[in-house]
Design an enzyme around this catalytic site. Structure first.
Site, PDB file in Angstrom:
ATOM      1  N   HIS A 135       0.823  -1.201   0.000  1.00 51.82           N
ATOM      2  CA  HIS A 135       0.000   0.000   0.000  1.00 51.82           C
ATOM      3  C   HIS A 135       0.856   1.250   0.000  1.00 51.82           C
ATOM      4  O   HIS A 135       0.638   2.189  -0.760  1.00 51.82           O
ATOM      5  CB  HIS A 135      -0.947   0.016   1.207  1.00 51.82           C
ATOM      6  CG  HIS A 135      -1.968   1.099   1.130  1.00 51.82           C
ATOM      7  ND1 HIS A 135      -1.717   2.387   1.541  1.00 51.82           N
ATOM      8  CD2 HIS A 135      -3.221   1.102   0.631  1.00 51.82           C
ATOM      9  CE1 HIS A 135      -2.785   3.126   1.307  1.00 51.82           C
ATOM     10  NE2 HIS A 135      -3.711   2.375   0.757  1.00 51.82           N
ATOM     11  N   HIS A 157      -4.693   6.533  -5.487  1.00 49.74           N
ATOM     12  CA  HIS A 157      -5.817   7.129  -4.740  1.00 49.74           C
ATOM     13  C   HIS A 157      -6.330   8.386  -5.432  1.00 49.74           C
ATOM     14  O   HIS A 157      -5.693   8.913  -6.337  1.00 49.74           O
ATOM     15  CB  HIS A 157      -5.369   7.488  -3.319  1.00 49.74           C
ATOM     16  CG  HIS A 157      -5.042   6.278  -2.511  1.00 49.74           C
ATOM     17  ND1 HIS A 157      -3.795   5.718  -2.514  1.00 49.74           N
ATOM     18  CD2 HIS A 157      -5.809   5.516  -1.706  1.00 49.74           C
ATOM     19  CE1 HIS A 157      -3.795   4.651  -1.730  1.00 49.74           C
ATOM     20  NE2 HIS A 157      -4.997   4.496  -1.231  1.00 49.74           N
ATOM     21  N   HIS A 189      -7.624  -1.438  -4.908  1.00 51.87           N
ATOM     22  CA  HIS A 189      -7.789  -2.017  -3.576  1.00 51.87           C
ATOM     23  C   HIS A 189      -8.466  -3.387  -3.638  1.00 51.87           C
ATOM     24  O   HIS A 189      -8.215  -4.237  -2.785  1.00 51.87           O
ATOM     25  CB  HIS A 189      -8.571  -1.072  -2.660  1.00 51.87           C
ATOM     26  CG  HIS A 189      -7.767   0.122  -2.219  1.00 51.87           C
ATOM     27  ND1 HIS A 189      -7.673   1.266  -2.961  1.00 51.87           N
ATOM     28  CD2 HIS A 189      -7.009   0.341  -1.102  1.00 51.87           C
ATOM     29  CE1 HIS A 189      -6.894   2.144  -2.327  1.00 51.87           C
ATOM     30  NE2 HIS A 189      -6.478   1.610  -1.202  1.00 51.87           N
ATOM     31  N   HIS A 236     -14.566   6.897   3.925  1.00 60.16           N
ATOM     32  CA  HIS A 236     -13.313   6.145   3.869  1.00 60.16           C
ATOM     33  C   HIS A 236     -12.164   6.887   4.563  1.00 60.16           C
ATOM     34  O   HIS A 236     -11.446   6.326   5.382  1.00 60.16           O
ATOM     35  CB  HIS A 236     -12.974   5.834   2.401  1.00 60.16           C
ATOM     36  CG  HIS A 236     -11.527   5.555   2.167  1.00 60.16           C
ATOM     37  ND1 HIS A 236     -10.682   6.494   1.605  1.00 60.16           N
ATOM     38  CD2 HIS A 236     -10.758   4.479   2.467  1.00 60.16           C
ATOM     39  CE1 HIS A 236      -9.462   5.983   1.546  1.00 60.16           C
ATOM     40  NE2 HIS A 236      -9.477   4.767   2.055  1.00 60.16           N
ATOM     41  N   HIS A 269     -10.145   6.147   8.367  1.00 59.79           N
ATOM     42  CA  HIS A 269      -8.680   6.118   8.505  1.00 59.79           C
ATOM     43  C   HIS A 269      -8.236   7.007   9.663  1.00 59.79           C
ATOM     44  O   HIS A 269      -7.459   6.608  10.521  1.00 59.79           O
ATOM     45  CB  HIS A 269      -8.009   6.598   7.214  1.00 59.79           C
ATOM     46  CG  HIS A 269      -7.788   5.494   6.225  1.00 59.79           C
ATOM     47  ND1 HIS A 269      -6.891   4.492   6.420  1.00 59.79           N
ATOM     48  CD2 HIS A 269      -8.371   5.240   5.028  1.00 59.79           C
ATOM     49  CE1 HIS A 269      -6.908   3.665   5.390  1.00 59.79           C
ATOM     50  NE2 HIS A 269      -7.808   4.093   4.519  1.00 59.79           N
ATOM     51  N   PHE A 309      -1.110   7.383   4.971  1.00 65.00           N
ATOM     52  CA  PHE A 309      -1.126   6.405   3.882  1.00 65.00           C
ATOM     53  C   PHE A 309       0.093   5.486   3.829  1.00 65.00           C
ATOM     54  O   PHE A 309       0.020   4.398   3.295  1.00 65.00           O
ATOM     55  CB  PHE A 309      -1.333   7.107   2.549  1.00 65.00           C
ATOM     56  CG  PHE A 309      -2.786   7.240   2.182  1.00 65.00           C
ATOM     57  CD1 PHE A 309      -3.777   6.701   2.979  1.00 65.00           C
ATOM     58  CD2 PHE A 309      -3.161   7.897   1.026  1.00 65.00           C
ATOM     59  CE1 PHE A 309      -5.121   6.808   2.638  1.00 65.00           C
ATOM     60  CE2 PHE A 309      -4.500   8.014   0.671  1.00 65.00           C
ATOM     61  CZ  PHE A 309      -5.481   7.473   1.482  1.00 65.00           C
ATOM     62  N   HIS A 330     -11.147  -1.782   4.394  1.00 66.04           N
ATOM     63  CA  HIS A 330     -11.236  -1.766   2.934  1.00 66.04           C
ATOM     64  C   HIS A 330     -12.122  -2.860   2.372  1.00 66.04           C
ATOM     65  O   HIS A 330     -12.655  -2.728   1.273  1.00 66.04           O
ATOM     66  CB  HIS A 330      -9.851  -1.740   2.295  1.00 66.04           C
ATOM     67  CG  HIS A 330      -9.441  -0.331   2.029  1.00 66.04           C
ATOM     68  ND1 HIS A 330      -9.786   0.333   0.870  1.00 66.04           N
ATOM     69  CD2 HIS A 330      -8.815   0.575   2.814  1.00 66.04           C
ATOM     70  CE1 HIS A 330      -9.346   1.584   0.950  1.00 66.04           C
ATOM     71  NE2 HIS A 330      -8.761   1.761   2.117  1.00 66.04           N
TER      72      HIS A 330
HETATM   73 CU1  C2O Z   1      -5.423   2.889  -0.005  1.00 58.07          CU
HETATM   74 CU2  C2O Z   1      -7.894   3.504   2.511  1.00 58.07          CU
HETATM   75  O1  C2O Z   1      -6.481   3.720   1.388  1.00 58.07           O
END
Ligand code: C2O
Length: 585
Positions: free
Chosen positions: A182, A203, A212, A333, A337, A353, A366
């Site tokens: 990632h 992203h 993803h 989303h 995070h 990230f 995810h």
């Molecule tokens: Cu690749 Cu939730 O980020």
């Protein structure tokens, strides 16, 4: 511990084997080699200001470079005129994003401070890449809701993660290596194949969902292989449902392989996930469920009527990073995070990230995002419209599969989760029928507000609440007009530093000085951004659906709307270039 069961069927079939690391800077596929020289200087004079015009359905891309001020004033088309030379006039130049050359992975430098990064997330090298062939699906993997999966399930899952953590550090299937996958794809570690001046970032663009999906696909297969269970499915964190809004218990037991210490300790159960969260302005606990339902409705229904609004903006070879995030990506989303990560500016692990994948909850977060993709597609009817653009379908990425084989995978294989061999446990969707009601329904709220017109305000730094009176080019539209074209509020030229957490919310015809309520129709949507270690300045944009919103406020006959933009975090690091209304078919 480190050797995997030998009996596992080989998933990837070698159809074409290519050298993994071409010696030149050119991409490995010769048919794309023209990309490097063609117009390169024109396209790359400034990485930060060349986002392509990709969300507009109504306006034709132009390859003519216009003065950026015209763009901001809305003269030159939506995003408008672009320096990206891929256009309707030059279809031959259009090329998808392709797999990075991992031999050119670099730890990189912080593009703002010019300091080398203290994290290296480059993958182990491999000598061959195989074009991945999806193995035939003989038995579906079942992905359960994390709060409903039982003890037996978690015993298996915890064992699988423990085994993954125990693999040799340089095994690409090792837990930390998986986390680095990632990091590498989001931390400006790779060059865009064919364009060494630009960095790859999957992203804030239309590859968010497919990339993803592949990432979780291989992660899940590796875990399944480690416990010798080819039907193993990842649990999804059902944060869109009040029953699932807490961090799932097994992830917070300190002796579990699913535990991670780098989380905001005030957000452990019984705290409910706050989909409007920022460190500066958490939501009052008694408002969270109502807000979350409204936010989900907004992201999945009202602001996701067009493909590009759900998926995100077009991103192809030559596009600068972060052209525009989709509705869920930039909203719930991002909120999850930052809600899970530590309450520090850098927010490890989940709130930054580069480190998100180090927290096992990431993969359940995810899985839920991925499930929302499946649900959204289902909501579009029995034959959902999908992107047919080859620039989306033919994009490809590299992953290590469960046999530690480096494989090349395509976006076009991701559209149907069943074909990839996994399904989600069905649960209620409490947000679906939750169309928020207006706080106030009265006409002329906008015109009597005395707010200034956009062209006297933009560009503006968002270190304060910004209110503008936006003209509606069309009003009193018929039902047919509305079906044909969605009225949309475009917020363009959003310049942010990707090293910071930033968020702003947008309200329409809200009479509050500083509106703050999400569970009403006046709330139009949000932009937010989780920090990256390798930061840069990007220029992004969002579109918010107005058709339903204006119906609900009963102001379809008004000439203007009052738009309030409320910074919630990092406003002093956000500039907005312009706001306008368009009609998108
Ligand atoms: Cu690749 Cu939730 O980020």
């Amino acid at each position: 511990m480190s050797s995997l069961p030998l009996s596992w069927p080989s998933a990837a079939t070698a159809t074409t084997t290519k050298p993994a690391f071409p010696s030149s800077h050119l991409p490995s596929r010769p048919n794309y080699s023209f990309k490097v020289s063609c117009q390169a200087t024109n396209r790359h004079d400034n990485q930060n200001h060349k986002n392509s015009p990709q969300l507009s359905n109504t306006e034709t891309n132009s390859h003519v470079k216009l003065d950026r001020r015209n763009l901001l004033l809305g003269i030159g088309g939506l995003y408008g005129a672009t320096t990206n030379l891929v256009s309707a006039d030059h279809p031959a130049l259009a090329t998808p994003i392709t797999s990075p050359d991992i031999s050119k992975c670099s730890t990189g430098t912080n593009l703002n401070t010019k300091q080398p990064l203290d994290v290296n997330c480059c993958p182990p090298m491999s000598t061959e890449i195989i074009d991945y062939q999806m193995p035939p699906v003989t038995k579906m993997r079942f992905r359960p809701a994390a709060h409903l999966a039982g003890k037996e399930y978690y015993a298996k899952y915890e064992k699988a993660i423990a085994l993954m953590k125990a693999l040799p550090a340089d095994d690409p299937r090792n837990f930390m290596q998986q986390a680095n996958v990632h990091c590498a794809y989001c931390n400006l570690t790779y060059e865009q194949a064919g364009d060494p001046k630009l960095k790859l970032q999957i992203h804030n663009c239309w590859h968010f969902y497919p990339w993803h999906r592949w990432y979780l696909y291989f992660y899940e297969r590796i875990l399944g292989k480690l416990i010798d269970d080819p039907t193993f499915g990842l649990p999804y964190w059902n944060w869109d449902n009040p029953d699932g809004m807490m961090l799932p218990e097994p992830f917070v037991k300190t002796d579990s392989s699913l535990y991670n210490v780098r989380r905001n300790q005030t957000h452990l159960p019984p705290a409910l996930a706050d989909l409007a969260y920022t460190q500066r302005k958490p939501t009052k606990p008694d408002k969270i469920v109502a807000n979350n339902k409204s936010i989900m409705y907004n992201e999945m229904v009202r602001n996701a009527k067009k493909l590009e609004d759900f998926y995100g903006a077009k991103y192809i070879l030559g596009t600068a990073t972060d052209p525009g995030p989709g509705s869920v990506e930039r909203g719930s989303h991002m909120a999850i995070h930052s809600w899970v990560g530590e309450a520090t500016p850098s927010g490890e692990d989940m709130g930054n990230f580069y480190s998100v994948g180090r927290d096992p909850i990431f993969y359940s977060h995810h899985a839920n995002v991925d499930r929302l993709w499946t649900i959204w597609r289902g909501l579009q009817g029995p034959k959902p419209k999908d992107f047919t653009d080859p620039d989306w379908l033919n994009a490809d990425f590299l992953f290590y599969d469960e046999n530690a084989q480096l494989v090349r995978v395509k976006v076009s294989d991701t559209l149907e989760n069943e074909k990839m061999g996994f399904v989600y446990q069905d649960v209620d969707l409490p947000w679906l029928k939750n169309r928020p009601k207006a706080g106030v329904t009265k006409s002329k709220v906008a015109t009597t507000s005395g707010a200034p017109s956009p062209n006297t305000v933009f560009p503006v730094k968002l270190d304060k609440v910004v209110k503008v009176l936006v003209d509606r080019p069309k009003k009193s539209r018929s039902k047919k007009d509305k079906e044909k074209e969605e009225e949309m509020l475009v917020i363009q030229g959003i310049e942010v530093d990707t090293g910071k957490f930033v968020k702003f919310d947008v309200f329409v015809n809200d009479e509050d000085d500083k509106p703050d309520e999400f569970d009403k129709a006046e709330y139009a949507g949000s932009y937010s951004q989780v920090p990256h270690k390798n930061s840069t300045k990007v220029t992004s944009m969002i579109r918010l659906g107005l058709t339903d919103l204006l119906e609900d406020l009963d102001v379809e006959d008004d000439d203007q709307i009052l738009v309030t933009v409320v910074p919630k975090a990092g406003g002093e690091d956000i500039t907005i270039g312009g706001i306008k209304i368009i009609y998108s078919s």
